[in-house]
Scaffold this motif. Structure first.
Motif, PDB file in Angstrom:
ATOM      1  N   LEU A  28       8.467  48.336  40.412  1.00 60.65           N
ATOM      2  CA  LEU A  28       8.834  47.039  39.175  1.00 60.65           C
ATOM      3  C   LEU A  28       9.895  46.241  39.734  1.00 60.65           C
ATOM      4  CD1 LEU A  28       9.165  49.106  36.075  1.00 60.65           C
ATOM      5  CD2 LEU A  28       7.361  47.820  36.360  1.00 60.65           C
ATOM      6  N   SER A  29      10.006  45.173  38.930  1.00 64.68           N
ATOM      7  CA  SER A  29      10.140  43.771  39.467  1.00 64.68           C
ATOM      8  C   SER A  29      10.920  44.269  38.539  1.00 64.68           C
ATOM      9  CB  SER A  29       9.553  42.566  39.293  1.00 64.68           C
ATOM     10  OG  SER A  29      10.697  41.215  38.873  1.00 64.68           O
ATOM     11  N   TYR A  56      12.914  42.341  37.483  1.00 59.69           N
ATOM     12  CA  TYR A  56      12.863  41.174  35.714  1.00 59.69           C
ATOM     13  C   TYR A  56      12.258  41.772  35.176  1.00 59.69           C
ATOM     14  CZ  TYR A  56      14.161  37.751  39.216  1.00 59.69           C
ATOM     15  OH  TYR A  56      15.464  37.605  40.041  1.00 59.69           O
ATOM     16  N   THR A  57      11.145  42.881  34.870  1.00 54.08           N
ATOM     17  CA  THR A  57      10.703  43.352  34.241  1.00 54.08           C
ATOM     18  C   THR A  57      11.680  44.002  33.618  1.00 54.08           C
ATOM     19  OG1 THR A  57       9.210  43.910  35.397  1.00 54.08           O
ATOM     20  CG2 THR A  57       9.311  45.230  33.499  1.00 54.08           C
ATOM     21  N   ASN A  58      11.466  44.475  32.176  1.00 55.30           N
ATOM     22  CA  ASN A  58      12.359  45.756  30.750  1.00 55.30           C
ATOM     23  C   ASN A  58      11.121  45.716  30.034  1.00 55.30           C
ATOM     24  OD1 ASN A  58      11.079  43.015  28.945  1.00 55.30           O
ATOM     25  ND2 ASN A  58      12.907  42.153  28.935  1.00 55.30           N
ATOM     26  N   GLY A  83       8.833  44.738  28.089  1.00 59.05           N
ATOM     27  CA  GLY A  83       8.166  44.084  29.183  1.00 59.05           C
ATOM     28  C   GLY A  83       6.828  44.446  29.848  1.00 59.05           C
ATOM     29  N   ALA A 119       2.876  45.818  28.208  1.00 58.28           N
ATOM     30  CA  ALA A 119       1.867  45.316  29.409  1.00 58.28           C
ATOM     31  C   ALA A 119       0.903  47.016  29.734  1.00 58.28           C
ATOM     32  CB  ALA A 119       2.177  45.755  30.919  1.00 58.28           C
ATOM     33  N   SER A 124      18.108  46.295  37.335  1.00 61.89           N
ATOM     34  CA  SER A 124      16.714  47.923  36.497  1.00 61.89           C
ATOM     35  C   SER A 124      16.581  48.280  38.180  1.00 61.89           C
ATOM     36  CB  SER A 124      15.645  47.150  37.076  1.00 61.89           C
ATOM     37  OG  SER A 124      14.393  48.246  37.177  1.00 61.89           O
ATOM     38  N   LEU A 147       1.889  43.092  38.393  1.00 60.69           N
ATOM     39  CA  LEU A 147       3.178  43.594  37.042  1.00 60.69           C
ATOM     40  C   LEU A 147       4.339  42.650  37.402  1.00 60.69           C
ATOM     41  CD1 LEU A 147       3.516  43.948  33.885  1.00 60.69           C
ATOM     42  CD2 LEU A 147       4.485  46.098  35.021  1.00 60.69           C
ATOM     43  N   ASN A 148       3.929  41.298  37.531  1.00 60.11           N
ATOM     44  CA  ASN A 148       5.369  40.198  37.173  1.00 60.11           C
ATOM     45  C   ASN A 148       6.182  40.113  38.631  1.00 60.11           C
ATOM     46  OD1 ASN A 148       6.255  39.827  34.232  1.00 60.11           O
ATOM     47  ND2 ASN A 148       7.356  41.336  34.246  1.00 60.11           N
ATOM     48  N   GLY A 149       4.880  40.042  39.344  1.00 54.72           N
ATOM     49  CA  GLY A 149       4.193  39.328  40.539  1.00 54.72           C
ATOM     50  C   GLY A 149       4.733  40.895  41.848  1.00 54.72           C
ATOM     51  N   ARG A 150       4.688  41.763  41.282  1.00 47.93           N
ATOM     52  CA  ARG A 150       5.475  42.874  42.217  1.00 47.93           C
ATOM     53  C   ARG A 150       3.787  44.609  42.039  1.00 47.93           C
ATOM     54  NH1 ARG A 150      10.217  44.808  43.997  1.00 47.93           N
ATOM     55  NH2 ARG A 150       8.670  45.888  44.736  1.00 47.93           N
TER      56      ARG A 150
END
Length: 136
Positions: free
Chosen positions: A40-41, A43-45, A48, A52, A73, A99-102
């Motif tokens: 996970l990025s 920035y993923t919470n 989010g 997803a 994270s 997902l979120n760039g990753r």
């Protein structure tokens, strides 16, 4: 569970299952499926992650694991679905997808192991030994 039953007593308006959090109630009935999501990025919470995966079924809980010290994270999390079919569909659809760039990796979560990482129990100094009774 027994403590909840005693606490509720014979009140007809209240049942012990109504006092349980939904996740615990569903897991205790054995119908929930939990997925591990890695990569996970940062920035993923939780929200989010839930959004997803919610397109594949009813998400009961989505949790991103956070580092206690830095409050960032750790790069992985868990998603719990209401049914095994929904979890299987999410696993096949989301594994290897961005997902979120990753690119995330999805697998079934393994049971939690107790690594004994808690505080040690203080037992005091060792008892003195009487060497005169030791047989050689």
């Amino acid at each position: 569970m027994a403590a909840l039953r005693r606490l509720v007593g014979h009140n007809p308006n209240l049942s012990y299952t109504s006092l349980l959090p939904p996740t615990l109630h569903i897991c205790s009935r054995g119908i929930a499926s939990k997925l591990f999501v890695g990569g996970l990025s940062f920035y993923t919470n939780d929200k989010g992650l839930s959004e997803a995966f919610s397109q594949y079924g009813q998400v009961v809980e989505a949790k991103v694991v956070m580092d206690r010290v830095s409050d960032r994270s750790k790069g992985f999390g868990f998603v719990t679905f209401a049914s095994e079919d929904e979890a299987q569909k999410a696993l096949t659809e989301m594994n290897g997808k961005p997902l979120n760039g990753r690119v995330v990796f999805v697998d079934y979560a393994k049971p939690k192991s107790d690594f004994g990482g808690g505080m040690p129990i203080a037992r005091g100094p060792p008892e003195p030994r009487d060497d005169s009774q030791v047989l050689i």
